[in-house]
Design an enzyme around this catalytic site. Structure first.
Site, PDB file in Angstrom:
ATOM      1  N   SER A 229      44.428  45.524  46.721  1.00  0.00           N
ATOM      2  CA  SER A 229      43.189  46.062  47.259  1.00  0.00           C
ATOM      3  C   SER A 229      43.443  46.851  48.550  1.00  0.00           C
ATOM      4  CB  SER A 229      42.202  44.922  47.466  1.00  0.00           C
ATOM      5  OG  SER A 229      40.895  45.399  47.606  1.00  0.00           O
TER       6      SER A 229
ATOM      7  N   ASP B  18      37.576  47.154  37.204  1.00  0.00           N
ATOM      8  CA  ASP B  18      37.669  46.491  38.509  1.00  0.00           C
ATOM      9  C   ASP B  18      36.376  46.749  39.277  1.00  0.00           C
ATOM     10  OD1 ASP B  18      38.246  45.921  41.283  1.00  0.00           O
ATOM     11  OD2 ASP B  18      40.383  46.087  40.818  1.00  0.00           O
TER      12      ASP B  18
ATOM     13  N   HIS C  10      39.367  41.974  39.638  1.00  0.00           N
ATOM     14  CA  HIS C  10      39.915  42.697  40.783  1.00  0.00           C
ATOM     15  C   HIS C  10      41.386  42.353  40.931  1.00  0.00           C
ATOM     16  CE1 HIS C  10      39.902  44.926  44.408  1.00  0.00           C
ATOM     17  NE2 HIS C  10      39.872  43.913  45.243  1.00  0.00           N
TER      18      HIS C  10
END
Length: 535
Positions: free
Chosen positions: A247, A476, A504
């Site tokens: 991320s 996602d 995710h």
């Protein structure tokens, strides 16, 4: 944007305000199957309009400046800190441009490779946020994420980014004030609610300035943290940086590669962000990402579970039902068995949290059933508290404060004022009928921020670097697939690996195909074919 747990405790992403994290999605949600189109772009995960051009991130000189040499040459005093790990304190300059202005002390950790004879190097990890503790993540998760072969050949290392975890964390509101803040209506319906939301942003930002200080808030940027990583690399004795970032950690890794392309080793960037995108685009597109993730959940719920609280008529009807439920809770919050009722904002946060990982879908079905059928909000409140890192004692994790502090320093606010927000509100609602308004109003926290941004969107080529493996998941919620495409495309040595799935982040148990490709890259330095797709 949003942050969240994964199968192993990944704290990864939210919006720059009350919902809080670091990623985004897309407008245009006609398809639940965002497969690549003929021109190579994806059908879900991109913006409806091209972003403005971003200037290139220029690399730093290869030679370490003399005034920084002592930081690169320091020796750490390692001590045991449980679970086979050692901890130490790394000293870095507060301001790399003016190293004489003072230092920062950063918490770092390591566990040594179990096969020292075949050690490749140190593998630095970052779980995202921004604001999550990399030290805590490494110590709690490395043995679950990696197979024994990787643990045998790499030291597992982590550094808490400046302003987070054990590295002079940003401090803002106390627990009681955070309870009020997280209940604030994030989709104001009239002037009074709008004024209350803006006042909440002002109170939050003022508290951060008073409790953290301008010096700290002005020096916790992604560029500065990437430079800290290079100091740590040198202190560990490695010529190149090996890295796994999730991320926001992908942005951090990409910025490192842009600044130090000649020192790039094996970099894995999973649930990728596109550093070229302005805040307005990332926040708007992330709202669309959550819409896509919700529709995937809704299709599963309405088609596979007769007792689904969202009915049995598919995603469109389910979206209408959820929006109606949010409106009901806005008008009359639900009891939770505590002194905190379930407000619309907390309900939205609870739903969004459960969209981060498919294994949380049963919890979301149960929580929505209790709330929508029985009028009880305790289970959705629990999901919201988990997302907000609220402990049973009423205290909150510091990533709630570090996230906006880093995000607002890295890039100008998406909307500078209410007038600008209102002109962009329709595009957020188009991107996400369910979450768009929430994400749009969230952009105004950075407009209230007490220090000016020092960063801006950049394009990163990292010319001359080794292959960089970029991993993207088609559905996602927090980092839309188009971001992975964009990052891999701008990196001169980017290799795109796609997971056709939900949730995710992909690596670490979601797909044997993804895991084997990443493991081969880490262990044999063998990249998959660019464009490989796994299910």
């Amino acid at each position: 944007m949003m942050r969240a747990p994964r199968t192993t405790v990944l704290t990864l992403c939210v919006a720059t305000t009350l919902l809080a994290a670091a990623c985004s999605s897309r407008s245009g949600l006609d398809s639940l199957d965002p497969s690549p189109s003929e021109d190579g772009s994806s059908e879900a995960g991109g913006s409806s309009e091209p972003p403005p051009d971003a200037p290139a991130l220029e690399p730093l000189p290869e030679e370490i400046p003399g005034e920084l040499q002592s930081y690169y040459d320091q020796e750490l005093a390692w001590s045991t800190c449980g679970g086979g790990y050692q901890c130490a304190t790394l000293t870095v300059p507060l301001d790399y441009e003016n190293p004489g202005d003072g230092d920062m002390e950063l918490r770092v950790t390591r566990s040594e490779a179990t096969n020292q004879g075949q050690r490749i190097g140190a593998l630095m990890m970052n779980p995202g946020g921004p604001g999550a503790s990399a030290v805590d993540f490494v110590q709690s998760s490395a043995e679950y994420i990696f197979p024994t072969e990787v643990l045998a050949r790499y030291d597992m290392v982590g550094i808490d980014p400046r302003g987070t975890g054990g590295s002079q964390p940003v401090e803002c509101l106390n627990g009681a004030a955070m309870d009020e803040y997280t209940m604030t209506d994030r989709t104001p319906d009239d002037d009074a609610e709008q004024d209350a939301l803006l006042a909440a942003f002002d109170e939050f930002a003022t508290a951060c300035a008073e409790n953290s200080g301008a010096d700290l808030l002005s020096h916790i940027s992604t560029v500065e943290t990437a430079r800290d990583m290079d100091v740590f690399r040198s202190v560990l004795g490695d010529d190149q940086l090996h890295y796994l970032g999730f991320s926001y950690g992908t942005k951090l890794g990409a910025v490192y590669a842009g600044l130090f392309p000649q020192r790039v080793g094996r970099l894995v960037l999973d649930a990728a962000m596109d550093p070229r995108l302005p805040t307005l685009y990332t926040d708007r597109e992330q709202s669309g990402g959550f819409e896509t993730a919700f529709r995937s959940f809704a299709e599963d719920c309405t088609s596979s579970f007769p007792s689904c609280p969202l009915g049995s008529e598919g995603a469109d009807d389910a979206s209408s039902r959820l929006s109606a439920f949010f409106e009901q809770v806005d008008a009359e919050p639900l009891p939770t068995g505590t002194d905190r009722p379930l407000t619309e904002s907390l309900a939205t946060t609870g739903v969004a949290n459960a969209l981060y990982a498919e294994f949380l879908w049963p919890d979301l079905r149960a929580a929505l059933s209790a709330a929508m059928n029985d009028g009880q909000g305790a289970e959705l409140l629990s999901l919201a508290d988990d997302y907000n890192e609220r402990g049973p004692d009423g205290t909150y994790g510091s990533s709630n404060f570090a996230f906006p502090a880093i995000s607002c320093l890295d890039s100008p606010a998406g909307n500078a004022d209410v007038a600008e927000l209102e002109s962009n509100l329709g595009s957020f609602e188009d991107a996400s009928p369910t979450f768009g308004r929430d994400f749009a109003w969230a952009t105004l926290l950075c407009a209230a921020w007490p220090v000016e941004p020092t960063g801006h969107p950049v394009s990163i080529a990292a010319e001359g670097s080794a292959d960089i493996l970029v991993v993207g998941t088609l559905r996602d919620p927090a980092t839309p697939y188009a971001w992975a495409e964009g990052l891999a495309d701008q990196l001169s040595s980017g290799v795109l690996l796609t997971y056709d799935g939900d949730g995710h982040g992909a690596y670490g148990g979601n797909s044997p195909c993804i895991d084997s490709a990443v493991d081969a890259y880490l262990l044999q330095n063998t990249s998959p074919e660019d464009g490989t797709t796994c299910s």
